[in-house]
Motif scaffolding. Structure first.
Motif, PDB file in Angstrom:
ATOM      1  N   THR A 165       0.994  -1.613   0.055  1.00 13.57           N
ATOM      2  CA  THR A 165       0.157   0.102  -0.254  1.00 13.57           C
ATOM      3  C   THR A 165       0.761   2.016   0.589  1.00 13.57           C
ATOM      4  O   THR A 165       1.914   1.205   1.017  1.00 13.57           O
ATOM      5  CB  THR A 165      -0.965   0.050   0.866  1.00 13.57           C
ATOM      6  OG1 THR A 165      -0.354   1.059   2.480  1.00 13.57           O
ATOM      7  CG2 THR A 165      -1.471  -1.504   1.610  1.00 13.57           C
ATOM      8  N   MET A 195      -5.632  -3.895   7.266  1.00 11.81           N
ATOM      9  CA  MET A 195      -4.913  -4.690   6.712  1.00 11.81           C
ATOM     10  C   MET A 195      -4.215  -6.513   6.967  1.00 11.81           C
ATOM     11  O   MET A 195      -4.707  -7.237   6.991  1.00 11.81           O
ATOM     12  CB  MET A 195      -4.994  -4.955   5.211  1.00 11.81           C
ATOM     13  CG  MET A 195      -4.722  -5.776   4.324  1.00 11.81           C
ATOM     14  SD  MET A 195      -6.530  -7.224   3.997  1.00 11.81           S
ATOM     15  CE  MET A 195      -7.196  -5.933   2.606  1.00 11.81           C
ATOM     16  N   VAL A 214      -4.029  -2.435  -1.222  1.00 14.15           N
ATOM     17  CA  VAL A 214      -4.986  -1.632  -0.397  1.00 14.15           C
ATOM     18  C   VAL A 214      -4.909  -0.103  -0.578  1.00 14.15           C
ATOM     19  O   VAL A 214      -3.625   0.826  -1.003  1.00 14.15           O
ATOM     20  CB  VAL A 214      -4.736  -1.533   1.389  1.00 14.15           C
ATOM     21  CG1 VAL A 214      -6.513  -0.771   2.181  1.00 14.15           C
ATOM     22  CG2 VAL A 214      -4.937  -2.986   1.811  1.00 14.15           C
TER      23      VAL A 214
END
Length: 293
Positions: free
Chosen positions: A31, A40, A108
């Motif tokens: 990410t 996450m 993400v």
């Protein structure tokens, strides 16, 4: 993708991945900063163990491989000695990571402006002035936002998380999204349907739990629970790395920029986004999809 892009910044170095021997059941959370990384990672830790009371200890058990704070031989040895299913974290765009055909890459994303304002708060909460010149506390001339728009995706700029670095993450992840082991998630979708996110990640990891157990796992990863138990869930929580562990989970809200940016700044952001992305690509990056990419 046959050749890895070099990402060498003031704080991070993706060449460190060369010392990691990937395993087929590894999970890598990929990410830009402040886009749901810790969230996450927590979901993954809960699902891998099935234990709602698991001590995540993210910085040690699920290390951020790219960052140069810890000596890489020590990190690599610790990973090699793990006899359980492993997960790692990276803020390097996926074109800079080693790609294994069976490793799960969970990418993400979040509205870039929300991520930017969350990063502003994050910088204030870290007791080390790495990027004070990018993020001055007194900023009447809007230096911070100009650098967000003007910064490059690589080199020194990237660790300060300019828009170009977020876009590089997004474009390279989308380019690989047709692979069964590369999945894109959005912060807004995770907020809208946390239980659905757990089910999606569980399927990718190949794990199943009874409904009552899954419900308990989900309850641990709500924003309110993670903030209330910040010493447990924040990276390096309880060790004094942050001025406040609770402040690491600042608000989690959408549209943090409302009332914070001028019309001219918003227009400049819009122009940058429209130049870089199609309408559908931009809409997903900013708002999520509810059902996926």
């Amino acid at each position: 993708m046959t050749q890895r892009q070099l990402y060498l910044g003031a704080l991070s170095d993706n060449r460190r991945w060369d010392q990691v021997k990937l395993r087929s059941d590894d999970v890598i959370v990929v990410t830009p900063p402040k886009c749901g990384t810790t969230w996450m990672q927590t979901i993954v830790a809960l699902l891998i163990t099935g234990d709602p009371h698991v001590e995540t200890e993210l910085s040690v058990r699920m290390p951020w491989v790219d960052i140069r704070i810890r000596e890489m031989p020590e990190v690599a040895e610790r990973l090699e000695n793990m006899n359980h299913r492993r997960s790692m974290k990276s803020h390097t765009p996926i074109d800079g990571l080693p790609l294994h055909p069976e490793v799960q890459y969970l990418c993400v994303f979040r509205h870039p402006l929300d991520a930017h304002f969350s990063f502003r708060n994050h910088i204030r909460n870290v007791p080390i002035g790495w990027y004070d010149h990018w993020y001055p506390e007194d900023d009447p001339d809007g230096i911070t936002f100009r650098r967000f728009l003007d910064g490059g995706p690589e080199g020194f700029d990237m660790d300060a998380m300019p828009l170009a670095h977020i876009l590089r993450h997004y474009k390279t992840a989308r380019a690989l999204a047709d692979r069964p082991n590369v999945t894109l998630f959005h912060y807004a979708d995770m907020k809208r349907d946390l239980a659905g996110t757990f089910e999606h990640v569980a399927k990718l990891l190949g794990v199943t739990y009874a409904p009552a157990q899954m419900e308990e796992l989900v309850s641990q990863a709500t924003f309110d629970n993670m903030k209330q138990n910040a010493a447990r869930f924040a990276p390096s929580g309880g060790k004094g790395f942050f001025k406040s562990d609770s402040a690491f989970f600042q608000s989690g809200k959408h549209q943090k920029w409302i009332g914070e940016l001028s019309d001219a700044e918003l227009a400049a952001y819009d122009a940058a986004m429209d130049a870089a992305l199609t309408k559908d690509e931009r809409d997903w990056l900013e708002n999520g999809a509810g059902t996926g990419v």
